[in-house]
Each structure stands twice: as C-alpha cells, then as structure tokens.
Design an enzyme around this catalytic site. Structure first.
Site, mmCIF file in Angstrom:
data_model
loop_
_atom_site.group_PDB
_atom_site.id
_atom_site.type_symbol
_atom_site.label_atom_id
_atom_site.label_comp_id
_atom_site.label_asym_id
_atom_site.label_seq_id
_atom_site.Cartn_x
_atom_site.Cartn_y
_atom_site.Cartn_z
ATOM 1 N N TYR A 173 40.333 52.317 20.776
ATOM 2 C CA TYR A 173 41.405 51.427 20.314
ATOM 3 C C TYR A 173 40.935 50.605 19.115
ATOM 4 O O TYR A 173 41.677 50.389 18.169
ATOM 5 C CB TYR A 173 41.843 50.494 21.454
ATOM 6 C CG TYR A 173 43.029 49.636 21.064
ATOM 7 C CD1 TYR A 173 44.331 50.083 21.290
ATOM 8 C CD2 TYR A 173 42.849 48.405 20.445
ATOM 9 C CE1 TYR A 173 45.423 49.328 20.909
ATOM 10 C CE2 TYR A 173 43.935 47.636 20.048
ATOM 11 C CZ TYR A 173 45.221 48.097 20.284
ATOM 12 O OH TYR A 173 46.298 47.345 19.895
ATOM 13 N N PHE B 298 61.947 53.292 -5.931
ATOM 14 C CA PHE B 298 61.897 54.337 -4.911
ATOM 15 C C PHE B 298 62.610 53.776 -3.686
ATOM 16 O O PHE B 298 62.506 52.582 -3.393
ATOM 17 C CB PHE B 298 60.471 54.794 -4.575
ATOM 18 C CG PHE B 298 60.528 55.923 -3.580
ATOM 19 C CD1 PHE B 298 60.976 57.172 -3.974
ATOM 20 C CD2 PHE B 298 60.229 55.720 -2.250
ATOM 21 C CE1 PHE B 298 61.120 58.203 -3.053
ATOM 22 C CE2 PHE B 298 60.375 56.747 -1.323
ATOM 23 C CZ PHE B 298 60.821 57.988 -1.731
ATOM 24 N N THR B 299 63.298 54.639 -2.977
ATOM 25 C CA THR B 299 64.217 54.205 -1.909
ATOM 26 C C THR B 299 63.573 53.237 -0.904
ATOM 27 O O THR B 299 64.028 52.106 -0.744
ATOM 28 C CB THR B 299 64.770 55.444 -1.183
ATOM 29 O OG1 THR B 299 63.666 56.278 -0.801
ATOM 30 C CG2 THR B 299 65.697 56.235 -2.088
ATOM 31 N N ASP C 62 51.770 52.199 -6.456
ATOM 32 C CA ASP C 62 52.181 53.142 -5.416
ATOM 33 C C ASP C 62 51.394 54.410 -5.726
ATOM 34 O O ASP C 62 51.753 55.193 -6.604
ATOM 35 C CB ASP C 62 53.685 53.391 -5.441
ATOM 36 C CG ASP C 62 54.106 54.353 -4.327
ATOM 37 O OD1 ASP C 62 53.239 55.106 -3.835
ATOM 38 O OD2 ASP C 62 55.282 54.370 -3.950
ATOM 39 N N LYS D 177 51.364 62.776 1.342
ATOM 40 C CA LYS D 177 51.487 63.548 0.098
ATOM 41 C C LYS D 177 50.075 63.935 -0.385
ATOM 42 O O LYS D 177 49.458 64.818 0.191
ATOM 43 C CB LYS D 177 52.253 62.733 -0.951
ATOM 44 C CG LYS D 177 53.766 62.668 -0.705
ATOM 45 C CD LYS D 177 54.165 61.633 0.271
ATOM 46 C CE LYS D 177 55.645 61.318 0.244
ATOM 47 N NZ LYS D 177 56.027 60.367 1.309
ATOM 48 N N ARG E 231 68.815 63.733 -5.133
ATOM 49 C CA ARG E 231 68.206 62.523 -5.682
ATOM 50 C C ARG E 231 69.128 62.048 -6.788
ATOM 51 O O ARG E 231 68.918 62.292 -7.965
ATOM 52 C CB ARG E 231 66.804 62.791 -6.243
ATOM 53 C CG ARG E 231 65.757 63.148 -5.217
ATOM 54 C CD ARG E 231 65.026 62.005 -4.547
ATOM 55 N NE ARG E 231 65.738 61.273 -3.528
ATOM 56 C CZ ARG E 231 65.126 60.574 -2.559
ATOM 57 N NH1 ARG E 231 63.819 60.543 -2.468
ATOM 58 N NH2 ARG E 231 65.825 59.878 -1.674
ATOM 59 N N PHE F 256 71.078 58.070 2.306
ATOM 60 C CA PHE F 256 70.905 59.509 2.075
ATOM 61 C C PHE F 256 70.331 60.242 3.281
ATOM 62 O O PHE F 256 70.543 61.426 3.453
ATOM 63 C CB PHE F 256 70.010 59.746 0.842
ATOM 64 C CG PHE F 256 68.619 59.199 0.983
ATOM 65 C CD1 PHE F 256 68.355 57.872 0.715
ATOM 66 C CD2 PHE F 256 67.573 60.013 1.404
ATOM 67 C CE1 PHE F 256 67.067 57.356 0.863
ATOM 68 C CE2 PHE F 256 66.292 59.520 1.554
ATOM 69 C CZ PHE F 256 66.041 58.178 1.289
HETATM 70 N N1 PM9 Z 1 58.653 59.914 -0.097
HETATM 71 C C1 PM9 Z 1 59.791 61.963 -0.279
HETATM 72 O O1 PM9 Z 1 60.346 62.921 0.254
HETATM 73 C C2 PM9 Z 1 59.709 60.827 1.973
HETATM 74 C C3 PM9 Z 1 60.789 59.871 2.278
HETATM 75 S S1 PM9 Z 1 62.194 59.876 1.232
HETATM 76 C C4 PM9 Z 1 62.854 61.406 1.457
HETATM 77 O O2 PM9 Z 1 59.582 61.919 -1.498
HETATM 78 C C5 PM9 Z 1 56.848 57.135 -2.678
HETATM 79 C C6 PM9 Z 1 56.674 57.368 -4.129
HETATM 80 C C7 PM9 Z 1 57.353 58.124 -1.867
HETATM 81 C C8 PM9 Z 1 57.521 57.869 -0.466
HETATM 82 C C9 PM9 Z 1 58.098 58.815 0.385
HETATM 83 C C10 PM9 Z 1 57.135 56.598 0.028
HETATM 84 C C11 PM9 Z 1 57.293 56.265 1.464
HETATM 85 C C12 PM9 Z 1 56.640 55.665 -0.835
HETATM 86 N N2 PM9 Z 1 56.501 55.950 -2.162
HETATM 87 O O3 PM9 Z 1 57.644 58.409 3.710
HETATM 88 O O4 PM9 Z 1 57.031 56.165 4.462
HETATM 89 O O5 PM9 Z 1 57.672 59.286 -2.400
HETATM 90 O O6 PM9 Z 1 55.270 57.858 4.180
HETATM 91 O O7 PM9 Z 1 56.335 56.929 2.212
HETATM 92 C C13 PM9 Z 1 59.337 60.854 0.531
HETATM 93 P P1 PM9 Z 1 56.594 57.374 3.729
#
Ligand code: PM9
Length: 462
Positions: free
Chosen positions: A78, A130-131, A221, A264, A388, A454
């Site tokens: 843990y 970014f969303t 980011d 990623k 997008r 979305f």
């Molecule tokens: N990106 C993508 O598919 C997954 C969620 S939206 C469909 O591109 C950036 C630049 C991203 C991102 C996620 C996140 C969030 C932050 N910054 O999905 O929470 O492209 O791990 O990361 C997606 P998490």
C-alpha cells in the site's frame, strides 16, 4: 537482372509480434443496428463490434515483454512500493522534475494541478483547449484563454509548429489582467485538438523567458511530449543529431511541472502523474492526492502499473521506436492524401485528422458533420474514429455552442498495435465514404450531457 536505381531506405518497427488478438468485421446490418443503438456516437459502440479501433491512442497501447515482466514483479505494498521508487527515479531522470505524484490517469493530475494552482477568476492561457484539461481549469474557477498561433486554425497551413504559443497574444492577456491574475500557462505538446501539432523548442524557450521574468508558472501537458520531440528532432535546426532523451530534458527544463496521461507516450494501458519542481506546490499536491486518488506513493495506480510505466517511459525514448510510431501515422496520412481525402496538414504525431468542412461542405456545423462522418466510416468498414469539432467543444457559460474553426474526424493510431495493412483498409474505407459524400447529411442531437458531452451525447440523422 535489372535492379532499380531507386531503392528507398525504409524504416520498420524495432519489435516483432509475440501475441495476437483476433478481430473480425461484423456484417453491415449488425453495424447499422449497433450505430443506431449507440446514438451515432462511436464512444457508445461495443468494442466487440469494432473491426479496427482508431477511437483513441489512450490506453490502447501494446506493452512489451519487458513491461509484462514488470507487471509480474509489481510490488503491491500500500505504501512505499518499490515500483513507486522505480517510477520516481525514471521520471526524475527523464523529465527532470523533482517531485512525482502518481494519479489514476491524466485527468486526475489535471484535477490536482488545477485545484492547487488556480484561484477563482484567474486566467489560464493555453495553446488550445483540451477537453478534460479545460474542464478541470474551469471547475477550479479558472478562465481558459486560447493563445495558440493562428496557423493552428488553418487545416491547410503547412506550418511545422502549429502548436506554438503566440507570445503576443499571451502578452495582451498579461497586460490586460496583470501577471498575478495568471494562474499558469498551460502548454500542451503535440496539440491534440488542432491535429496533433507540435510546439518548437524555440517557442518553449521564448515562453519560459517571458514567463520567468514575470513570475508566471508554465505547466506542461507532457502527455505526448516524446512524440513532440520527434518533430523537434526532424524539423528544428540544431536538433537533428540530438538524442530524443536530451531534447525532452531540454523541453521540460523550460517548465515548472507537468501533467501526463501515461496512457499515451508512456506505453501503458492506465496511469498518469503530476510532476513538480517546487517543494511547496508538491506538498499541497500530496495533501490532495490522498483525498482524491490514493496514497501519494501510488495515486490511483497499482504497483505493477507503475513498474510497467517506468519501463514504458524508457522504451518510448528509443529513436527507432519513436520514428516508427510517428512515421506510421504519416503513412496513413499519405495513403489518404493519395485518394484525395481532405486531411489536416502537416500530419499529426498520434493521429490523422479528416477535415469535415471540406468533405461535407453542404452540412452546416450545427448538424455535426464530423460526428456524422465518424458514423459513416464505421458503417463503411467497422472502423471506429472520433469527432473533434463542435461536439467536443461543447457550450459556453451562456449555453451557446462554441463553433470551433476546426471540424475534424480523428483517426488515432494506438502504439504498436496495427500494421500498415490495417491502415490500408482504413484509408480505403475513408476514401469510399468521401466518394459518396454528396449523399451524406447531418445529425441532430437527441441527448446532451452537461459536461464533456462528446463522450455520451446521442444523435440521429436529420
Ligand atoms: N486524451 C484522447 O483520446 C482520451 C480522452 S478524450 C477522448 O486523446 C491530453 C493532451 C490528452 C488527454 C486524453 C488528457 C487526459 C490530457 N491531455 O484520458 O485522463 O490527450 O488519461 O488524459 C484522450 P486521461
């Protein structure tokens, strides 16, 4: 024997395939029913009915044998797991920040960063929204303002660094509200919403010089920072002979911390982190992470996942890997172009983006042309892509829909998953959809969630 004078020197992936997962193409009538049941939202399709899945590159990576070995040897203590120590040491070495705060994924890190750095009413300038990032900035009371260069909004511009910050736009905001009212500058690498477009090192350096003079923090980011570094190496003079690791280290050096979705660049299926230079900020982040994610030595991650991420980060720096990764995306772009399919140029680092405004010029943006095309590509060949454009952009505080310049369909390539033949099938499917574009209409929204619409919105053809 007559050997051609023109023998190219091709790249190839620095790995071979050890395990495979079967996929099959569902019949057209099943795809039609699936899409209707999903309300024309590709996020709501069951993956078993998807043939080639280009919805996202997030968490869809194939891990290496070394990463699976790390999964098997993961320490699930843990507190104070050896895999935390391993990940911490890799993050410190590779990204150069002193403090690591693991989180369950990128948005967990964005949540904590926003809560500790944004006071109500402060402005957060960024190189395009970014969303999830913008959601957390606004949720913390911040106001996002876009400071990306104008070229980012032009799908036809060949500008090599469309992700750059326009320092003059930033300066106008700073002069208007004062440096103290800027929470931090949010600097994204390979900017997702404008086509996976990189920032240059020169721009990061200039931004750092501008902000440090005024006491403004720069938060990176770094979700696709390694892929961004490949573009710096191949497009920016002075970097062609530098290793990716050195380029990344310089880039991060111009910033005060970063959030990362490990799903990623880091070549894993889950995980993320916040990394910071400042001791005081890191202390605040550690106090928050225990409430929202988990103890500060695991965030939301299992020990095994931290181990796999540590290995993945090191693998991502290998030039042969990153070249094959980004060039494979370019391969798809070239195939699409060869059929005349309108795509955003230059090609992105993680995805190719179709320009829906050029494909369906007769469909008004309020009828969600990119969302419709994503549905049509699924119907055509079982290929899952995503919108997008206007759907992703959502609404402003008065409830009006944002009308982004860019109305795009993203074909996102998971890392180490598909071969060039898969991408041939994808490009042919997109070309066939474009060939019948005149007969394709728009959509109307039948269900709209309050935030990040979305993901779960539903539609039907007009
Ligand atoms: N990106 C993508 O598919 C997954 C969620 S939206 C469909 O591109 C950036 C630049 C991203 C991102 C996620 C996140 C969030 C932050 N910054 O999905 O929470 O492209 O791990 O990361 C997606 P998490």
């Amino acid at each position: 024997m007559r050997i051609s004078e023109n023998i190219p020197t091709s790249w190839c992936e620095p790995w071979k395939i050890k395990t495979i997962e079967h996929i099959s193409l569902a019949p057209p009538e099943i795809r039609q029913t699936a899409l209707e049941s999903a309300g024309w939202n590709t996020f709501l399709l069951p993956s078993r009915l998807v043939y080639i899945d280009l919805l996202t590159d997030s968490g869809t990576n194939a891990m290496s044998d070394q990463q699976w070995a790390a999964i098997m040897t993961g320490d699930e203590a843990y507190a104070g797991s050896k895999d935390f120590e391993r990940l911490e040491s890799v993050v410190q070495r590779v990204y150069g920040y002193k403090h690591l705060i693991p989180t369950h994924q990128g948005r967990g890190a964005e949540h904590i960063l926003s809560q500790i750095c944004i006071a109500k009413g402060q402005v957060v300038p960024g190189n395009m929204y970014f969303t999830t990032t913008k959601f957390h900035q606004e949720h913390a009371g911040g106001v996002f303002e876009d400071v990306i260069v104008d070229e980012a909004f032009d799908p036809h511009s060949g500008c090599p660094f469309k992700g750059n910050v326009d320092i003059e736009k930033l300066d106008r905001i700073v002069k208007r509200v004062g440096a103290a009212q800027i929470a931090y500058v949010s600097l994204e690498t390979n900017v997702n919403m404008c086509g996976g477009q990189p920032i240059s090192m020169a721009n990061a350096r200039e931004l750092h010089a501008y902000c440090s003079k005024r006491g403004i923090l720069v938060m990176l980011d770094a979700t696709r920072a390694v892929e961004n570094c490949y573009f710096i190496k191949t497009r920016e003079s002075g970097y062609e002979d530098k290793p990716i690791a050195e380029i990344l280290s310089e880039l991060c050096g111009y910033t005060d911390g970063c959030t990362i979705s490990g799903k990623k660049d880091c070549l894993v299926n889950i995980g993320g982190f916040l990394a910071l230079r400042d001791d005081g900020l890191a202390q605040k982040a550690r106090e928050m992470v225990v409430a929202f994610e988990g103890l500060h030595t695991y965030g939301g991650m299992a020990g095994r996942d931290m181990g796999a991420m540590a290995v993945g980060i090191l693998e991502s720096l290998d030039y042969a890997y990153i070249r094959a990764r980004v060039e494979q995306v370019g391969y798809l772009g070239k195939r699409l172009e060869s059929y005349g399919v309108p795509v955003v140029k230059p090609f992105g680092g993680h995805a190719i983006y179709l320009n829906a405004k050029d494909i369906l010029p007769h469909v008004p943006q309020e009828q969600y042309p990119a969302q419709r095309i994503a549905g049509e590509i699924y119907l055509e060949a079982g290929v899952r892509t995503m919108e997008r454009g206007i759907v992703s952009a959502g609404r402003d505080h008065d409830g009006n829909e944002y009308k982004p310049e860019l109305e795009l369909v993203r074909l996102t390539i998971p890392r180490r998953v598909y071969t060039q033949s898969h991408l041939d099938v994808v490009s042919e499917a997109c070309a066939r959809v474009c060939r019948r574009a005149e007969s394709i209409g728009g959509l109307r929204m039948t269900y709209e969630p309050g935030a990040l619409r979305f993901f779960q919105a539903r539609f039907e053809p007009v």
